[in-house]
Design a protein around this motif. Structure first.
Motif, PDB file in Angstrom:
ATOM      1  N   THR A 292      -3.948  93.810 -18.925  1.00  0.00           N
ATOM      2  CA  THR A 292      -3.635  92.430 -18.539  1.00  0.00           C
ATOM      3  C   THR A 292      -4.861  91.793 -17.903  1.00  0.00           C
ATOM      4  O   THR A 292      -5.716  92.486 -17.349  1.00  0.00           O
ATOM      5  N   VAL A 293      -4.928  90.481 -17.971  1.00  0.00           N
ATOM      6  CA  VAL A 293      -6.015  89.712 -17.366  1.00  0.00           C
ATOM      7  C   VAL A 293      -5.397  88.648 -16.468  1.00  0.00           C
ATOM      8  O   VAL A 293      -4.562  87.850 -16.916  1.00  0.00           O
ATOM      9  N   ARG A 294      -5.796  88.642 -15.186  1.00  0.00           N
ATOM     10  CA  ARG A 294      -5.262  87.650 -14.259  1.00  0.00           C
ATOM     11  C   ARG A 294      -5.877  86.280 -14.543  1.00  0.00           C
ATOM     12  O   ARG A 294      -7.106  86.140 -14.625  1.00  0.00           O
ATOM     13  N   SER A 295      -5.023  85.290 -14.675  1.00  0.00           N
ATOM     14  CA  SER A 295      -5.468  83.936 -14.993  1.00  0.00           C
ATOM     15  C   SER A 295      -6.401  83.399 -13.922  1.00  0.00           C
ATOM     16  O   SER A 295      -6.120  83.496 -12.715  1.00  0.00           O
ATOM     17  N   GLY A 296      -7.536  82.858 -14.350  1.00  0.00           N
ATOM     18  CA  GLY A 296      -8.486  82.240 -13.447  1.00  0.00           C
ATOM     19  C   GLY A 296      -9.408  83.203 -12.745  1.00  0.00           C
ATOM     20  O   GLY A 296     -10.274  82.792 -11.982  1.00  0.00           O
ATOM     21  N   ASP A 297      -9.237  84.533 -12.983  1.00  0.00           N
ATOM     22  CA  ASP A 297     -10.103  85.505 -12.322  1.00  0.00           C
ATOM     23  C   ASP A 297     -11.336  85.772 -13.177  1.00  0.00           C
ATOM     24  O   ASP A 297     -11.545  85.153 -14.228  1.00  0.00           O
ATOM     25  N   ALA A 298     -12.175  86.711 -12.725  1.00  0.00           N
ATOM     26  CA  ALA A 298     -13.496  86.928 -13.326  1.00  0.00           C
ATOM     27  C   ALA A 298     -13.434  87.226 -14.815  1.00  0.00           C
ATOM     28  O   ALA A 298     -14.146  86.613 -15.624  1.00  0.00           O
ATOM     29  N   ALA A 299     -12.598  88.182 -15.210  1.00  0.00           N
ATOM     30  CA  ALA A 299     -12.516  88.564 -16.623  1.00  0.00           C
ATOM     31  C   ALA A 299     -12.003  87.415 -17.474  1.00  0.00           C
ATOM     32  O   ALA A 299     -12.490  87.186 -18.600  1.00  0.00           O
ATOM     33  N   ASP A 300     -11.031  86.689 -16.958  1.00  0.00           N
ATOM     34  CA  ASP A 300     -10.461  85.555 -17.689  1.00  0.00           C
ATOM     35  C   ASP A 300     -11.521  84.489 -17.937  1.00  0.00           C
ATOM     36  O   ASP A 300     -11.657  83.965 -19.052  1.00  0.00           O
ATOM     37  N   LYS A 301     -12.304  84.167 -16.914  1.00  0.00           N
ATOM     38  CA  LYS A 301     -13.354  83.156 -17.062  1.00  0.00           C
ATOM     39  C   LYS A 301     -14.441  83.601 -18.031  1.00  0.00           C
ATOM     40  O   LYS A 301     -15.102  82.764 -18.663  1.00  0.00           O
ATOM     41  N   ALA A 302     -14.641  84.936 -18.147  1.00  0.00           N
ATOM     42  CA  ALA A 302     -15.669  85.447 -19.051  1.00  0.00           C
ATOM     43  C   ALA A 302     -15.161  85.591 -20.482  1.00  0.00           C
ATOM     44  O   ALA A 302     -15.939  85.907 -21.386  1.00  0.00           O
ATOM     45  N   GLY A 303     -13.855  85.361 -20.684  1.00  0.00           N
ATOM     46  CA  GLY A 303     -13.310  85.420 -22.039  1.00  0.00           C
ATOM     47  C   GLY A 303     -12.757  86.760 -22.455  1.00  0.00           C
ATOM     48  O   GLY A 303     -12.416  86.955 -23.635  1.00  0.00           O
ATOM     49  N   LEU A 304     -12.636  87.700 -21.544  1.00  0.00           N
ATOM     50  CA  LEU A 304     -12.043  88.990 -21.890  1.00  0.00           C
ATOM     51  C   LEU A 304     -10.542  88.833 -22.106  1.00  0.00           C
ATOM     52  O   LEU A 304      -9.885  88.027 -21.448  1.00  0.00           O
ATOM     53  N   ARG A 305     -10.001  89.654 -23.045  1.00  0.00           N
ATOM     54  CA  ARG A 305      -8.596  89.545 -23.400  1.00  0.00           C
ATOM     55  C   ARG A 305      -7.949  90.927 -23.431  1.00  0.00           C
ATOM     56  O   ARG A 305      -8.638  91.942 -23.611  1.00  0.00           O
ATOM     57  N   PRO A 306      -6.621  90.988 -23.286  1.00  0.00           N
ATOM     58  CA  PRO A 306      -5.941  92.277 -23.446  1.00  0.00           C
ATOM     59  C   PRO A 306      -6.276  92.883 -24.806  1.00  0.00           C
ATOM     60  O   PRO A 306      -6.313  92.170 -25.820  1.00  0.00           O
ATOM     61  N   GLY A 307      -6.528  94.183 -24.810  1.00  0.00           N
ATOM     62  CA  GLY A 307      -6.909  94.866 -26.043  1.00  0.00           C
ATOM     63  C   GLY A 307      -8.395  95.128 -26.139  1.00  0.00           C
ATOM     64  O   GLY A 307      -8.822  96.033 -26.875  1.00  0.00           O
ATOM     65  N   ASP A 308      -9.204  94.366 -25.390  1.00  0.00           N
ATOM     66  CA  ASP A 308     -10.647  94.641 -25.360  1.00  0.00           C
ATOM     67  C   ASP A 308     -10.882  96.001 -24.694  1.00  0.00           C
ATOM     68  O   ASP A 308     -10.165  96.377 -23.762  1.00  0.00           O
ATOM     69  N   ILE A 309     -11.901  96.724 -25.172  1.00  0.00           N
ATOM     70  CA  ILE A 309     -12.228  98.027 -24.598  1.00  0.00           C
ATOM     71  C   ILE A 309     -13.593  97.936 -23.934  1.00  0.00           C
ATOM     72  O   ILE A 309     -14.620  97.766 -24.601  1.00  0.00           O
ATOM     73  N   ILE A 310     -13.604  98.012 -22.599  1.00  0.00           N
ATOM     74  CA  ILE A 310     -14.846  97.915 -21.827  1.00  0.00           C
ATOM     75  C   ILE A 310     -15.587  99.244 -21.901  1.00  0.00           C
ATOM     76  O   ILE A 310     -15.028 100.303 -21.617  1.00  0.00           O
ATOM     77  N   THR A 311     -16.859  99.177 -22.281  1.00  0.00           N
ATOM     78  CA  THR A 311     -17.686 100.392 -22.395  1.00  0.00           C
ATOM     79  C   THR A 311     -18.921 100.359 -21.494  1.00  0.00           C
ATOM     80  O   THR A 311     -19.648 101.348 -21.409  1.00  0.00           O
ATOM     81  N   GLY A 312     -19.157  99.218 -20.834  1.00  0.00           N
ATOM     82  CA  GLY A 312     -20.317  99.133 -19.958  1.00  0.00           C
ATOM     83  C   GLY A 312     -20.162  98.026 -18.936  1.00  0.00           C
ATOM     84  O   GLY A 312     -19.505  97.011 -19.202  1.00  0.00           O
ATOM     85  N   LEU A 313     -20.751  98.228 -17.764  1.00  0.00           N
ATOM     86  CA  LEU A 313     -20.761  97.201 -16.720  1.00  0.00           C
ATOM     87  C   LEU A 313     -22.114  97.240 -16.034  1.00  0.00           C
ATOM     88  O   LEU A 313     -22.503  98.261 -15.465  1.00  0.00           O
ATOM     89  N   GLY A 314     -22.848  96.139 -16.124  1.00  0.00           N
ATOM     90  CA  GLY A 314     -24.156  96.069 -15.482  1.00  0.00           C
ATOM     91  C   GLY A 314     -25.120  97.128 -15.965  1.00  0.00           C
ATOM     92  O   GLY A 314     -25.959  97.604 -15.193  1.00  0.00           O
ATOM     93  N   GLY A 315     -24.998  97.525 -17.213  1.00  0.00           N
ATOM     94  CA  GLY A 315     -25.898  98.532 -17.762  1.00  0.00           C
ATOM     95  C   GLY A 315     -25.429  99.961 -17.558  1.00  0.00           C
ATOM     96  O   GLY A 315     -26.040 100.895 -18.085  1.00  0.00           O
ATOM     97  N   ARG A 316     -24.340 100.143 -16.814  1.00  0.00           N
ATOM     98  CA  ARG A 316     -23.794 101.480 -16.596  1.00  0.00           C
ATOM     99  C   ARG A 316     -22.720 101.768 -17.633  1.00  0.00           C
ATOM    100  O   ARG A 316     -21.848 100.916 -17.886  1.00  0.00           O
ATOM    101  N   PRO A 317     -22.725 102.966 -18.234  1.00  0.00           N
ATOM    102  CA  PRO A 317     -21.680 103.296 -19.204  1.00  0.00           C
ATOM    103  C   PRO A 317     -20.329 103.441 -18.518  1.00  0.00           C
ATOM    104  O   PRO A 317     -20.232 104.002 -17.425  1.00  0.00           O
ATOM    105  N   ILE A 318     -19.290 102.926 -19.151  1.00  0.00           N
ATOM    106  CA  ILE A 318     -17.932 103.019 -18.630  1.00  0.00           C
ATOM    107  C   ILE A 318     -17.094 103.806 -19.631  1.00  0.00           C
ATOM    108  O   ILE A 318     -16.937 103.391 -20.780  1.00  0.00           O
ATOM    109  N   THR A 319     -16.577 104.933 -19.199  1.00  0.00           N
ATOM    110  CA  THR A 319     -15.752 105.768 -20.076  1.00  0.00           C
ATOM    111  C   THR A 319     -14.334 105.947 -19.553  1.00  0.00           C
ATOM    112  O   THR A 319     -13.427 106.262 -20.326  1.00  0.00           O
ATOM    113  N   THR A 320     -14.136 105.771 -18.259  1.00  0.00           N
ATOM    114  CA  THR A 320     -12.826 105.975 -17.642  1.00  0.00           C
ATOM    115  C   THR A 320     -12.553 104.908 -16.593  1.00  0.00           C
ATOM    116  O   THR A 320     -13.464 104.186 -16.168  1.00  0.00           O
ATOM    117  N   ILE A 321     -11.299 104.843 -16.168  1.00  0.00           N
ATOM    118  CA  ILE A 321     -10.930 103.949 -15.070  1.00  0.00           C
ATOM    119  C   ILE A 321     -11.744 104.285 -13.817  1.00  0.00           C
ATOM    120  O   ILE A 321     -12.199 103.393 -13.093  1.00  0.00           O
TER     121      ILE A 321
END
Length: 357
Positions: A292-321
């Protein structure tokens, strides 16, 4: 060693075998040299002054600080706490208080347990403040130190109530600083991911949680919170690997709770999503799926949607919660960073301004 941190507040029942070691030789009164010279006295005289100075410093610090460390008894948990001020506020771990509201507190100057009530618990940072209903005479607030001055190799003392043994002290050094550690939820943990923790070799056992990690100036530099567990030992504690919440965060959170009754400025970055770990065809963690994406929050403003799979943040690999939580824990709200994600089999990268948790 693949060590994972576990919390350390649970009361543990144990049996201690006391072994008396005594000299068996008849009439033995200690080492004696020819001519009646007391070799023990000679050894003491030859001891370097530095050893005696260090011991005196330990004893001085313990005498000064231990009265500021209390034992906290909840229904099923036993932990420790640090006297924050002279009006009865005590800071401890959120996992020590759990979901309870009323506690029994034993202070250095109280023969009988005192009653305390929860002011506010902040599980996201695993900190809480409780307040004594009645402030005993001579209640002594701890002196809080400066996280910026904590250095690797610095001698520290851990004070608390390990295994229910109140007013216990262990000794070690600062093994590392700046650790980001995730706490499990099993056994009553909060699941918090905490940045900038102080790693120490001082023994941290069940009951130490919420106590004090103290330097030789008698200042609290952290709140012991976690002990590492070694999977190869069946999850048993890994000796000499403990973690304490830095005093800068303790001061920030406790001050807000005391003044406002809650945390009003967490300082913790967030994307504003709920998510879960996903695995690849070999069942290895491969990213974090947005649920889920909270309306008006950071991910929502950046265009992320449910179903997207995040694999990196700030150059760091993301594999797990957990890896996502650790990446966010060392960042700050309002900072602009990049998020790499997959949508429909295509990898994309977007800039996002982080929100606040």
């Amino acid at each position: 060693m693949d060590a994972s941190p576990t919390r350390a507040p649970r009361k543990t029942v144990f049996a201690a075998a006391l072994v008396c070691c005594a000299a068996l030789a008849a009439g033995c009164t200690g080492p004696v040299a020819r001519g009646g010279q007391d070799t023990a006295a000679t050894t003491r005289a030859a001891a370097p002054p530095a050893a005696g100075d260090l011991q005196s410093q330990y004893q001085k610090v313990i005498k000064e600080v231990l009265p500021s460390v209390v034992q906290i008894q909840a229904s099923n948990d036993l932990g420790s706490g640090v006297v924050y001020d002279g009006t009865g506020d005590i800071v401890t771990n959120a996992h020590v208080v759990g979901s309870e509201k009323i506690f029994k507190v034993t202070t250095a100057n109280s023969e009988e347990p005192l009653t305390a009530r929860l002011v506010y618990s902040y599980p996201e940072q695993d900190l809480a403040v409780i307040k004594l209903d009645k402030v005993p005479t001579g209640l002594k607030p701890a002196v809080l130190g400066d996280s910026e001055k904590v250095e690797v190799g610095q001698i520290v003392l851990a004070m608390g109530s390990p295994l229910g043994l109140s007013s216990s002290v262990t000794q070690g050094i600062v093994s590392a600083t700046g650790r980001t550690v995730s706490e499990g939820r099993t056994g009553g943990g909060t699941g918090a991911t905490i940045a900038n923790m102080v790693q120490t070799s001082a023994a941290i056992n069940p009951g130490n949680s919420g106590g004090a990690l103290v330097d030789l100036d008698g200042q609290v530099i952290g709140i012991p919170t976690l002990a590492a567990a070694d999977p190869s030992l069946g999850g048993s504690a890994a000796a000499g690997i403990g973690f304490a919440i830095p005093v800068s965060m303790v001061r920030t959170v406790a001050e807000q709770i005391v003044k406002e009754g809650k945390v009003v400025d967490s300082g913790r970055a967030a994307l504003g999503i709920t998510a879960r770990t996903v695995v690849d065809e070999t069942y290895q963690p491969a990213g974090v799926a947005v649920v889920t994406v909270r309306s008006g929050d950071a991910a929502d403003k950046a265009g992320l949607r449910p179903g997207d799979i995040i694999t990196g943040l700030g150059g760091r690999p993301i594999t797990t919660i957990t890896s996502l939580a650790e990446a966010l824990a060392v960042d700050k709200p309002g900072r602009r960073t990049s998020v790499t994600y997959q949508r429909g089999g295509t990898e994309k990268t977007v800039e996002v301004t982080l929100g606040e948790q």
